[in-house]
Design a protein around this motif. Structure first.
Motif, PDB file in Angstrom:
ATOM      1  N   ARG A   1      41.042 112.406  71.092  1.00  0.00           N
ATOM      2  CA  ARG A   1      41.637 111.735  71.119  1.00  0.00           C
ATOM      3  C   ARG A   1      42.501 112.399  72.864  1.00  0.00           C
ATOM      4  O   ARG A   1      43.725 111.480  72.966  1.00  0.00           O
ATOM      5  CB  ARG A   1      42.965 111.640  69.983  1.00  0.00           C
ATOM      6  CG  ARG A   1      44.041 110.293  69.898  1.00  0.00           C
ATOM      7  CD  ARG A   1      44.415 110.519  68.989  1.00  0.00           C
ATOM      8  NE  ARG A   1      43.655 109.974  67.807  1.00  0.00           N
ATOM      9  CZ  ARG A   1      44.613 108.640  67.634  1.00  0.00           C
ATOM     10  NH1 ARG A   1      44.934 108.245  68.362  1.00  0.00           N
ATOM     11  NH2 ARG A   1      43.820 108.392  65.946  1.00  0.00           N
TER      12      ARG A   1
ATOM     13  N   TRP B   1      38.852 108.121  75.257  1.00  0.00           N
ATOM     14  CA  TRP B   1      39.113 107.805  73.805  1.00  0.00           C
ATOM     15  C   TRP B   1      40.160 106.568  73.675  1.00  0.00           C
ATOM     16  O   TRP B   1      40.372 105.506  73.051  1.00  0.00           O
ATOM     17  CB  TRP B   1      40.028 108.715  73.401  1.00  0.00           C
ATOM     18  CG  TRP B   1      40.093 108.255  71.208  1.00  0.00           C
ATOM     19  CD1 TRP B   1      39.244 109.476  70.200  1.00  0.00           C
ATOM     20  CD2 TRP B   1      40.713 108.038  70.760  1.00  0.00           C
ATOM     21  NE1 TRP B   1      39.580 108.764  69.297  1.00  0.00           N
ATOM     22  CE2 TRP B   1      40.671 107.900  69.608  1.00  0.00           C
ATOM     23  CE3 TRP B   1      42.056 106.846  71.776  1.00  0.00           C
ATOM     24  CZ2 TRP B   1      41.452 107.225  68.543  1.00  0.00           C
ATOM     25  CZ3 TRP B   1      42.598 106.439  70.202  1.00  0.00           C
ATOM     26  CH2 TRP B   1      42.151 106.400  69.123  1.00  0.00           C
TER      27      TRP B   1
ATOM     28  N   VAL C   1      39.633 102.361  73.461  1.00  0.00           N
ATOM     29  CA  VAL C   1      39.943 101.807  71.866  1.00  0.00           C
ATOM     30  C   VAL C   1      40.423 100.750  72.082  1.00  0.00           C
ATOM     31  O   VAL C   1      40.584 100.085  70.962  1.00  0.00           O
ATOM     32  CB  VAL C   1      40.999 102.777  71.528  1.00  0.00           C
ATOM     33  CG1 VAL C   1      42.717 102.937  71.434  1.00  0.00           C
ATOM     34  CG2 VAL C   1      40.875 102.904  69.515  1.00  0.00           C
TER      35      VAL C   1
ATOM     36  N   VAL D   1      40.675 104.293  63.953  1.00  0.00           N
ATOM     37  CA  VAL D   1      39.755 104.998  64.744  1.00  0.00           C
ATOM     38  C   VAL D   1      40.091 106.518  64.834  1.00  0.00           C
ATOM     39  O   VAL D   1      41.138 106.283  65.039  1.00  0.00           O
ATOM     40  CB  VAL D   1      39.458 104.583  66.710  1.00  0.00           C
ATOM     41  CG1 VAL D   1      38.672 105.360  67.335  1.00  0.00           C
ATOM     42  CG2 VAL D   1      38.341 102.708  66.790  1.00  0.00           C
TER      43      VAL D   1
ATOM     44  N   HIS E   1      43.467 101.300  67.033  1.00  0.00           N
ATOM     45  CA  HIS E   1      43.654 102.759  67.505  1.00  0.00           C
ATOM     46  C   HIS E   1      44.781 103.545  66.427  1.00  0.00           C
ATOM     47  O   HIS E   1      44.104 104.553  66.692  1.00  0.00           O
ATOM     48  CB  HIS E   1      44.377 103.248  69.211  1.00  0.00           C
ATOM     49  CG  HIS E   1      46.222 102.787  68.866  1.00  0.00           C
ATOM     50  ND1 HIS E   1      46.934 101.844  68.636  1.00  0.00           N
ATOM     51  CD2 HIS E   1      47.449 103.004  68.127  1.00  0.00           C
ATOM     52  CE1 HIS E   1      48.476 101.593  68.950  1.00  0.00           C
ATOM     53  NE2 HIS E   1      48.160 103.101  68.478  1.00  0.00           N
TER      54      HIS E   1
ATOM     55  N   THR F   1      32.184 105.965  65.087  1.00  0.00           N
ATOM     56  CA  THR F   1      32.837 107.289  64.500  1.00  0.00           C
ATOM     57  C   THR F   1      32.726 108.182  63.375  1.00  0.00           C
ATOM     58  O   THR F   1      33.121 109.041  62.958  1.00  0.00           O
ATOM     59  CB  THR F   1      33.972 106.105  63.302  1.00  0.00           C
ATOM     60  OG1 THR F   1      32.974 105.252  62.494  1.00  0.00           O
ATOM     61  CG2 THR F   1      34.568 105.431  64.667  1.00  0.00           C
TER      62      THR F   1
END
Ligand SMILES: C[S@@+](CC[C@H](N)C(=O)[O-])C[C@H]1O[C@@H](n2cnc3c(N)ncnc32)[C@H](O)[C@@H]1O
Length: 393
Positions: free
Chosen positions: A62, A67, A71, A41, A38, A79
């Protein structure tokens, strides 16, 4: 940046990989536990917009539960779209141009790379920086160099790497040229696919070293190719398994939708074929891998009939005006073909398919490649058994 408890954190991901029996090497297990996905990303990821049927991608922030649900799962995460400038309707994306690769695939690649303490590794395609962090966690930052063509992505990766406590060298540039200023390497790992394998990757690897890359052609999904570099500056090796990846930027297939390349109103020659197009329906089919190796530049889209009959039409094109269509009727013996343009694409496909049948219907794992400074030779089973020269193009 702490992961919410319900996302499970890296332990959830490691649990998934362990359950599937993929985490054989404790050193990679430690790296996957230490590097928190995380952190790498970006705040905005891209997901297929389920409310529309056009396949365009929607930005997900996020703050959206999706999200965090995604993740630490074993899934690839888009992305970046359209090289950073979303080109779809209303800010949506059309094509994924960078992703955090699927962790189980990354692990398979890291295992196949056979990189151990003391080795120096060049990664092509930094993307989020997550894989560079895994390599740095295992080998030490000083032994990892990563090249990214997109300056904004490289900058994001550098920042995220630093905040997670890693400092591999991130170079902005064309990974096809490697990173000669930091060579030689014991291992080169490409995380973007190539059809034409850049010789720089071989030249910058020590004799005995390995070059690992997703390799193939745009007609089929790519396979993970492992080349061993010899003292004479050549490299040779086999396809290990299927590994679907995006292409190096300069080797992308024609984009913009098949209708841009197929003039369906143009006059076409009509014929019939006994080659079953059903062998070519699926991206991962062995026939498709072989046909793609023999017919340069081939692309295809499959349009299923709307009446639920199971019939479909395969549209083949090469991006330069030539096209062919063939109607697939399940269970039939003869199929109707139309061809237009300078190349007779279906004739080329038919010849390639015949070679594949006569060769015992080989799967992708029977193919290998030898790379020299001058050439790239694809072979079947052994390096002294090259496949026929491309049939057209
Ligand atoms: C699948 S992503 C890489 C995932 C990455 N290793 C990670 O851990 O997030 C492929 C990346 O390759 C980059 N790329 C494409 N062509 C390239 C090239 N010629 N040189 C360097 N990077 C390239 C893309 O911009 C993209 O970020």
């Amino acid at each position: 940046m702490t992961a919410p408890r319900d996302s499970g954190g890296p332990a959830a991901l490691v649990g998934l990989l362990r359950e599937r029996g993929l985490l054989g090497d404790p050193a990679w297990e430690r790296a996957f536990l230490r590097v928190e996905r995380h952190r790498f990303v970006p705040d905005v990821i891209w997901a297929v917009d389920a409310d529309r049927s056009d396949g365009q991608l929607l930005a997900v922030g996020r703050d959206d539960p999706y999200w965090w649900q995604t993740v630490h799962q074993d899934v690839a995460i888009a992305t970046q779209v359209d090289d950073g400038s979303p080109a779809g309707h209303g800010g949506r994306g059309r094509y994924v141009t960078s992703s955090a690769s699927q962790p189980s695939l990354m692990l398979a690649m890291l295992d196949s790379l056979d990189a151990t303490e003391g080795m120096r590794v060049l990664e092509i395609g930094t993307g989020t920086g997550y894989n560079a962090a895994l390599l740095a966690a295992r080998l030490g930052s000083a032994r990892v160099v990563s090249v990214e063509i997109d300056a904004a992505l490289a900058e994001h990766a550098r920042r995220r790497l630093a905040s997670a406590g890693f400092a591999p060298t991130v170079v902005v540039g064309d990974g096809a040229e490697g990173a000669p200023e930091h060579a030689p390497y014991d291992r080169v790992l490409a995380t973007a696919a190539a059809g034409d394998i850049p010789y720089a990757w071989v030249a910058q690897t020590r004799p005995g070293g390995l070059v690992l890359l997703p390799w193939g052609n745009p007609y089929s999904s790519t396979g993970l190719l492992r080349l061993r570099v010899a003292a004479d500056g050549t490299a040779s090796g086999r396809v290990l398994t299927r590994a679907g990846f995006m292409w190096l930027r300069q080797q992308r297939a024609p984009t913009g939708g098949w209708r841009r390349y197929v003039d369906t109103g143009a006059a076409a020659d009509v014929s019939a074929t006994a080659v079953d197009p059903g062998d070519l329906l699926h991206l991962a089919s062995p026939a498709r891998f072989a046909v793609g190796a023999l017919v340069p530049g081939l692309c295809q889209v499959v349009l299923p009939a709307a009446d639920g009959s199971g019939e479909s039409t395969l549209w083949l094109y090469d991006g330069s005006g030539a096209w062919a269509s063939v109607d697939h009727v399940p269970g039939a013996d003869i199929f109707t073909v139309e061809q237009h343009g300078r190349r007779r694409l279906w004739d080329e496909v038919e010849r390639a398919h015949r070679w594949w049948r006569r060769s015992g219907r080989p799967d992708r794992e029977r193919f290998g490649v030898t790379v020299t400074p001058e050439s790239q030779t694809v072979w079947l089973d052994e390096p002294d058994h090259p496949i026929p020269a491309p049939l057209g193009g």
